[in-house]
Design an enzyme around this catalytic site. Structure first.
Site, PDB file in Angstrom:
ATOM      1  N   GLU A 299     -58.767  49.165  12.808  1.00  0.00           N
ATOM      2  CA  GLU A 299     -59.032  49.938  11.534  1.00  0.00           C
ATOM      3  C   GLU A 299     -58.866  51.460  12.061  1.00  0.00           C
ATOM      4  O   GLU A 299     -58.334  52.166  11.396  1.00  0.00           O
ATOM      5  CB  GLU A 299     -60.265  49.551  11.037  1.00  0.00           C
TER       6      GLU A 299
ATOM      7  N   ASN B 126     -62.417  46.557  15.009  1.00  0.00           N
ATOM      8  CA  ASN B 126     -62.852  48.136  14.600  1.00  0.00           C
ATOM      9  C   ASN B 126     -61.759  48.989  15.056  1.00  0.00           C
ATOM     10  O   ASN B 126     -61.478  49.828  14.488  1.00  0.00           O
ATOM     11  CB  ASN B 126     -64.138  48.227  14.989  1.00  0.00           C
TER      12      ASN B 126
ATOM     13  N   ASP C 272     -60.304  51.611   7.282  1.00  0.00           N
ATOM     14  CA  ASP C 272     -60.866  50.231   6.526  1.00  0.00           C
ATOM     15  C   ASP C 272     -60.293  50.638   5.071  1.00  0.00           C
ATOM     16  O   ASP C 272     -59.714  49.750   4.369  1.00  0.00           O
ATOM     17  CB  ASP C 272     -62.137  50.203   6.590  1.00  0.00           C
TER      18      ASP C 272
ATOM     19  N   GLU D  41     -62.691  54.495  11.852  1.00  0.00           N
ATOM     20  CA  GLU D  41     -62.854  53.107  11.775  1.00  0.00           C
ATOM     21  C   GLU D  41     -63.083  52.928  10.176  1.00  0.00           C
ATOM     22  O   GLU D  41     -62.499  52.203   9.371  1.00  0.00           O
ATOM     23  CB  GLU D  41     -63.860  52.404  12.282  1.00  0.00           C
TER      24      GLU D  41
END
Length: 337
Positions: A135, A132, A67, A63
């Site tokens: 990502e 989440n 990101d 994650e």
């Protein structure tokens, strides 16, 4: 589909993995090379699984990676799509495209939540968990196929199919209004403090504002107008309020200290009774009533416009009532505490 991908699927020993390959293909538009990355991306921390060395296995690290990759890829897409637009507009557009709310909705529409392994709670319609996972999926794609594959995934599988980039870009989200609403609801003092005002190399004015909540400094925003800079500062502060519970605690602690200092003693309710001079006392003769009326007129002050202007009767010394004495005593007691 390439022949190698078909052969790899046929070789898969378990039907579950074949189904996962097919589901991921429907989402990404290509088949995974290393399925282990994607399994990890779909593993929520609630399952509490660990590897042979005792380290937790979940999608949090992917994650984090996803990101960063999303910020870069979407930033490039927005930069290329809106030629000539200023940095503030580009930043705002990217922020809206990669926001947890947007990614959560995309993941829900793609059916990513149904592939997520979790335990003890439902992830259905949970934008936080699904966002989440989205990502983490991007992080898995990056490790499996590289940056170009991430860029292609977002351009071909997301934009136009699930997200209209122009609608997102020009949708006005009033972050300042949202922050004001939050502060008023919680009775928190809010201030927008201008830190500086200058001009850029082209002579355009640039403003920098900072949010201050109960005297606690929040985030800053820099823009080509006061509105834009306050919006950016508000957006960043709202994100911080969501992500940092200790920041919220500090604000409310400051609020508690302020309200304690501003507390005032309860004052006695003033007496509303007035002398009823126009009432004739029973048993009193008319002559006595006339004499009392003349006496009251004799001591009444003569009114004039000049005298009224300098009338100091409201601040003259007079004997204090019992209620006033009690009120002053209470005020002194509060001041000493």
């Amino acid at each position: 589909m390439r022949l190698k991908d078909i052969i790899d699927i046929i070789k898969l020993p378990f039907r579950e993995e074949k189904e996962l390959f097919s589901s991921l293909y429907a989402i990404m538009g290509f088949y995974p090379r290393n399925i282990e990355y994607y399994k990890m991306a779909l593993m929520h921390k609630s399952i509490r699984k660990r590897n042979d060395k005792g380290k937790p296995l979940n999608n949090e690290r992917l994650e984090f990676l996803g990101d960063a990759i999303l910020d870069a890829a979407v930033g490039y897409i927005v930069y290329r799509h809106y030629e000539g637009k200023r940095e503030g507009f580009l930043t705002n557009t990217r922020s809206k495209l990669v926001s947890r709310e947007t990614l959560g909705k995309i993941a829900n529409e793609m059916g990513l939540g149904s592939l997520l392994l979790s335990s003890g709670h439902s992830t259905s319609h949970n934008s936080y968990v699904e966002g989440n996972a989205f990502e983490a999926l991007v992080g898995a794609i990056y490790l499996d196929r590289g940056y170009e594959a991430c860029l292609e995934f977002f351009e071909k599988q997301i934009l136009g199919k699930y997200v209209d980039i122009d609608k997102v870009a020009f949708k006005e989200v009033n972050f300042k209004s949202k922050l004001l609403e939050w502060s008023q609801k919680n009775r928190v003092r809010l201030e927008f403090r201008m830190l500086k005002q200058q001009k850029d190399e082209n002579g355009s004015p640039v403003f920098c504002f900072q949010v201050v909540l109960e005297g606690i400094t929040g985030e800053r925003g820099t823009g080509y107008s006061k509105k834009e800079s306050q919006q950016l500062a508000s957006e960043a502060t709202l994100k911080r309020l969501k992500r940092e519970p200790q920041f919220v605690d500090t604000i409310f602690a400051a609020k508690t200290n302020r309200t304690k200092m501003e507390e005032e003693p309860t004052m006695a309710v003033p007496d509303t009774d007035q002398e009823q001079n126009f009432i004739i006392v029973q048993g009193e003769s008319q002559e006595s009533s006339r004499r009392r009326s003349k006496a009251s007129k004799a001591v009444a002050p003569v009114e004039s416009s000049v005298d009224n202007e300098f009338d100091l009767s409201d601040i003259s010394h007079k004997e204090k009532s019992k209620e006033e004495i009690i009120a002053e005593a209470e005020a002194a007691a509060f001041a000493e505490g």
